[in-house]
Design a protein around this motif. Structure first.
Motif, PDB file in Angstrom:
ATOM      1  N   ALA A 277       4.630  -2.015 -17.376  1.00  0.00           N
ATOM      2  CA  ALA A 277       5.983  -1.553 -17.711  1.00  0.00           C
ATOM      3  C   ALA A 277       5.922  -0.591 -18.899  1.00  0.00           C
ATOM      4  CB  ALA A 277       6.881  -2.753 -18.022  1.00  0.00           C
ATOM      5  N   GLU A 278       5.123  -0.947 -19.899  1.00  0.00           N
ATOM      6  CA  GLU A 278       4.971  -0.077 -21.078  1.00  0.00           C
ATOM      7  C   GLU A 278       4.383   1.284 -20.677  1.00  0.00           C
ATOM      8  OE1 GLU A 278       1.795  -1.119 -23.779  1.00  0.00           O
ATOM      9  OE2 GLU A 278       2.922  -0.368 -25.513  1.00  0.00           O
ATOM     10  N   ALA A 279       3.353   1.252 -19.826  1.00  0.00           N
ATOM     11  CA  ALA A 279       2.695   2.501 -19.419  1.00  0.00           C
ATOM     12  C   ALA A 279       3.653   3.392 -18.635  1.00  0.00           C
ATOM     13  CB  ALA A 279       1.450   2.174 -18.584  1.00  0.00           C
ATOM     14  N   LEU A 280       4.423   2.807 -17.732  1.00  0.00           N
ATOM     15  CA  LEU A 280       5.355   3.615 -16.925  1.00  0.00           C
ATOM     16  C   LEU A 280       6.445   4.230 -17.804  1.00  0.00           C
ATOM     17  CD1 LEU A 280       5.627   1.426 -13.680  1.00  0.00           C
ATOM     18  CD2 LEU A 280       4.568   3.684 -13.884  1.00  0.00           C
ATOM     19  N   VAL A 281       6.973   3.435 -18.733  1.00  0.00           N
ATOM     20  CA  VAL A 281       7.992   3.979 -19.647  1.00  0.00           C
ATOM     21  C   VAL A 281       7.386   5.124 -20.469  1.00  0.00           C
ATOM     22  CG1 VAL A 281       9.352   3.445 -21.714  1.00  0.00           C
ATOM     23  CG2 VAL A 281       9.475   1.954 -19.718  1.00  0.00           C
TER      24      VAL A 281
ATOM     25  N   GLY B 296      -0.167   2.396  -6.712  1.00  0.00           N
ATOM     26  CA  GLY B 296      -1.064   1.242  -6.573  1.00  0.00           C
ATOM     27  C   GLY B 296      -2.487   1.643  -6.215  1.00  0.00           C
ATOM     28  N   GLY B 297      -2.681   2.889  -5.832  1.00  0.00           N
ATOM     29  CA  GLY B 297      -4.013   3.346  -5.433  1.00  0.00           C
ATOM     30  C   GLY B 297      -4.541   2.569  -4.231  1.00  0.00           C
ATOM     31  N   GLY B 298      -3.649   2.000  -3.419  1.00  0.00           N
ATOM     32  CA  GLY B 298      -4.064   1.254  -2.235  1.00  0.00           C
ATOM     33  C   GLY B 298      -3.565  -0.172  -2.268  1.00  0.00           C
TER      34      GLY B 298
ATOM     35  N   ALA C 177      -1.425  -6.735  -8.622  1.00  0.00           N
ATOM     36  CA  ALA C 177      -0.837  -5.426  -8.312  1.00  0.00           C
ATOM     37  C   ALA C 177      -0.711  -4.587  -9.588  1.00  0.00           C
ATOM     38  CB  ALA C 177       0.533  -5.605  -7.662  1.00  0.00           C
ATOM     39  N   CYS C 178      -0.304  -5.239 -10.679  1.00  0.00           N
ATOM     40  CA  CYS C 178      -0.139  -4.505 -11.938  1.00  0.00           C
ATOM     41  C   CYS C 178      -1.469  -3.986 -12.455  1.00  0.00           C
ATOM     42  CB  CYS C 178       0.532  -5.390 -12.988  1.00  0.00           C
ATOM     43  SG  CYS C 178       2.229  -5.804 -12.560  1.00  0.00           S
ATOM     44  N   ALA C 179      -2.512  -4.796 -12.321  1.00  0.00           N
ATOM     45  CA  ALA C 179      -3.837  -4.356 -12.767  1.00  0.00           C
ATOM     46  C   ALA C 179      -4.287  -3.152 -11.940  1.00  0.00           C
ATOM     47  CB  ALA C 179      -4.841  -5.503 -12.647  1.00  0.00           C
ATOM     48  N   ALA C 180      -4.045  -3.212 -10.618  1.00  0.00           N
ATOM     49  CA  ALA C 180      -4.428  -2.099  -9.741  1.00  0.00           C
ATOM     50  C   ALA C 180      -3.700  -0.826 -10.166  1.00  0.00           C
ATOM     51  CB  ALA C 180      -4.088  -2.439  -8.290  1.00  0.00           C
ATOM     52  N   SER C 181      -2.416  -0.969 -10.447  1.00  0.00           N
ATOM     53  CA  SER C 181      -1.628   0.194 -10.833  1.00  0.00           C
ATOM     54  C   SER C 181      -2.058   0.724 -12.206  1.00  0.00           C
ATOM     55  CB  SER C 181      -0.148  -0.184 -10.835  1.00  0.00           C
ATOM     56  OG  SER C 181       0.626   0.942 -11.122  1.00  0.00           O
TER      57      SER C 181
ATOM     58  N   LEU D  83      -3.241   4.536 -13.294  1.00  0.00           N
ATOM     59  CA  LEU D  83      -2.662   5.330 -14.384  1.00  0.00           C
ATOM     60  C   LEU D  83      -3.731   5.704 -15.419  1.00  0.00           C
ATOM     61  CD1 LEU D  83       0.743   3.478 -14.953  1.00  0.00           C
ATOM     62  CD2 LEU D  83       0.215   5.390 -13.413  1.00  0.00           C
ATOM     63  N   LYS D  84      -4.648   4.768 -15.672  1.00  0.00           N
ATOM     64  CA  LYS D  84      -5.707   5.027 -16.643  1.00  0.00           C
ATOM     65  C   LYS D  84      -6.628   6.156 -16.160  1.00  0.00           C
ATOM     66  CE  LYS D  84      -9.143   2.419 -19.232  1.00  0.00           C
ATOM     67  NZ  LYS D  84      -9.880   1.151 -19.253  1.00  0.00           N
TER      68      LYS D  84
END
Ligand SMILES: *Cc1c(COP(=O)(O)O)cnc(C)c1O
Length: 398
Positions: A84-88, A254-256, A287-291, A295-296
């Motif tokens: 959530a922090e990364a998307l914001v 999600g990269g998949g 799912a959050c770790a994948a996303s 992003l990273k």
């Protein structure tokens, strides 16, 4: 029984007949049952932002598997908070809700619009009209389907939610005519994907912003396909410089791994109150770790910039091919690494698609008669050139 026979015997017929089996994949390539290699410029329909089996993505997902996979939204987890922090950080001041797919993200936007309408009019059901664009695509659940102004998507599913009306894409006047005091929101894709990759004009999106401001309605963008770096910026709307009140994402983030998200601007972030929305799987740590891994990697390798660069290379190549075969190709268009070729009536996109696959290139049909190019964001010069070469040769043979 073969894989195909099992599908035909045991799965519902909603996808139509299929016959191509993919067994494994790596980077920008997929392999069929016999080990034959294909250049994958469909990217799982804009899902595989990092390509297939990206090492860092796999490493992150594997270590999260060992750590914690699911624990319900009754509890807090670090990956959920971090995502959530990364998307914001990437989108702007606001709040995030996580779900599992694009259509679910759009359902949340539709609910947000209704909450907004009820709040500003003081009466539930009074200000609930939502305008979307013809030929748009927002998903297959009942709310998203009502938002999708395409007969083939809605056919058979009456009653369709009655609060939706449809304007013409890139024609702001057609929206203005439909926008009364009962307008709750306008929802559009900055680049229409499913109907053949049509970018909005800047003027169109700016006018929609004005209409929403005048009518105290929400401007909502569906960034499910065009978002996540594909346009050359993290969001396609950032490319246009038009700010929505909320937006949806899924596919590429999600990269998949299945994940969807909505971002809501700070101003409207209190519309969802405790109990007003929910999900069992949304925001699960895996799912959050994948996303987060997507992003990273995107930021480390500046993949949005690569999308812009390779998008330009692809566009130039496609324009050249379009000029070479004016009898077959009507036009080519798109934004960043989201491109399409629209055929003349003499060529059927399904025929072109199978001929291309025979020659080793996978593309995705879109709209009435076009094919889409949605390669990974880390695609290389030489992969773009190979795809163009196969495309050129195949169109010549058609
Ligand atoms: C794919 C898509 C959706 C639906 O996403 P699902 O994950 O299939 O539910 C919604 N909007 C757009 C623009 C899409 O491309």
């Amino acid at each position: 029984m073969t894989i195909k026979e099992k599908y035909e015997k045991y799965t519902l017929g909603n996808f139509g007949k299929r016959d191509f089996v993919i067994s494994r994949a790596s980077g920008c390539h997929v392999f069929d049952e016999n080990g034959r290699k294909y250049l994958d410029f469909g990217g799982g329909i804009a899902v595989m932002s990092l390509g297939h089996s990206n090492k860092n993505w796999i490493k992150t997902v594997k270590s999260q598997l060992d750590e914690l996979v699911h624990c319900s939204n009754l509890y807090l987890t670090k990956p959920h908070a971090d995502l959530a922090e990364a998307l914001v950080g990437l989108i702007g001041k606001g709040r995030i809700f996580l779900c599992n797919s694009g259509t679910e993200a759009n359902e949340a936007l539709i609910k947000l619009a209704l909450l907004h309408g009820a709040k500003v009019s003081g009466l539930e059901g009074k200000k609930c009209k939502i305008l979307t664009a013809k030929n748009g695509f927002h998903g297959r659940t009942l709310g998203s389907l009502a938002a999708t102004a395409q007969e083939k998507i809605q056919k058979g599913f009456s009653p369709i939610l009655p609060n939706f009306e449809y304007g013409d894409f890139n024609d702001a006047d057609s929206f203005r005519k439909l926008a009364g005091e009962d307008l709750a929101a306008i929802l559009v894709e900055p680049v229409q994907g499913e109907s053949g990759v049509t970018p909005a004009t800047k003027e169109f999106l700016s006018e929609l912003r004005k209409i929403c401001d005048e009518k105290n309605a929400l401007l909502l963008f569906d960034e499910v396909q065009c978002g996540c770096g594909r346009s050359g910026k993290f969001l396609a709307c950032q490319k246009y410089g038009v700010k929505p009140d909320a937006l949806s994402m899924a596919k590429g983030i999600g990269g998949g791994f299945p994940i969807g998200a909505i971002w809501v601007s700070e101003k409207h972030s209190e519309l969802f109150t405790p109990g007003s929305h929910g999900t069992t799987f949304g925001g699960n740590p895996l799912a959050c770790a994948a996303s987060l891994a997507v992003l990273k990697e995107m930021s480390k390798r500046n993949l949005a910039k690569n999308a812009e660069k390779e998008g330009r290379r692809l566009a130039k190549g496609l324009e050249k091919i379009a000029r070479k075969y004016p009898d077959k190709i009507k036009l080519t268009r798109g934004l960043g690494l989201m491109r399409s070729v629209l055929f003349n009536a003499s060529v059927k996109n399904s025929d072109a698609c199978s001929a291309l696959r025979k020659n080793g290139l996978i593309l995705i049909p879109a709209g009435a008669n076009s094919l889409r190019f949605l390669p990974p964001l880390n695609v290389s010069d030489s992969q773009v050139d190979s795809a163009l070469k196969i495309f050129d040769k195949t169109i010549g043979e058609l």
